[in-house]
Design a protein around this motif. Sequence first.
Motif, short mmCIF file in Angstrom:
data_model
loop_
_atom_site.label_atom_id
_atom_site.label_comp_id
_atom_site.label_asym_id
_atom_site.label_seq_id
_atom_site.Cartn_x
_atom_site.Cartn_y
_atom_site.Cartn_z
N ARG A 9 -5.37 -1.46 -10.25
CA ARG A 9 -5.18 -0.25 -9.57
C ARG A 9 -6.24 0.64 -9.63
O ARG A 9 -6.99 0.65 -10.55
N VAL A 10 -6.23 1.32 -8.47
CA VAL A 10 -7.29 2.43 -8.59
C VAL A 10 -6.68 3.71 -8.26
O VAL A 10 -5.77 3.94 -7.32
N SER A 11 -7.05 4.60 -8.99
CA SER A 11 -6.41 6.22 -8.98
C SER A 11 -7.55 7.21 -9.24
O SER A 11 -8.34 6.90 -9.81
N TRP A 12 -7.10 8.38 -8.69
CA TRP A 12 -8.12 9.58 -8.99
C TRP A 12 -7.85 9.95 -10.40
O TRP A 12 -6.49 10.23 -10.72
N SER A 13 -8.74 10.28 -11.02
CA SER A 13 -8.62 10.86 -12.39
C SER A 13 -9.19 12.37 -12.26
O SER A 13 -10.59 12.68 -12.29
N PHE A 19 -12.76 8.22 -9.37
CA PHE A 19 -11.52 7.21 -9.30
C PHE A 19 -12.03 6.47 -10.69
O PHE A 19 -13.17 5.76 -10.99
N THR A 22 -8.10 0.04 -12.83
CA THR A 22 -7.63 -0.51 -14.15
C THR A 22 -7.04 -1.87 -13.89
O THR A 22 -6.90 -2.22 -12.64
N SER A 30 -11.28 -0.69 -18.12
CA SER A 30 -11.30 0.47 -16.99
C SER A 30 -12.55 0.58 -16.41
O SER A 30 -13.53 0.36 -17.20
N PRO A 36 -13.48 4.72 -4.60
CA PRO A 36 -12.54 3.71 -5.16
C PRO A 36 -12.97 2.28 -5.04
O PRO A 36 -12.73 1.55 -6.04
#
Length: 67
Positions: A9-13, A19, A22, A30, A36
């Motif tokens: 999974r890739v998401s904005w932090s 990005f 995880t 991570s 991304p």
Amino acid sequence: MHDDQYAYRVSWSPEDGEFVATVVEFRTLSWLAPDPAAALLALRALAIEAAEQAVSLDRLVSAKVAS
């Protein structure tokens, strides 16, 4: 060992301003990156390395138990 068997999974932090990638099967791994795709590629390589180390350690422990 193939990395295709893992769920990524890739998401904005917002906290990190990057990005974060995880992997479900390795909850402690991570990778942060400004892009991304870069986060995903780096984490995939790290997951493969972690899986290979786990296999090696398991073989080492199994060999010691058997002797």
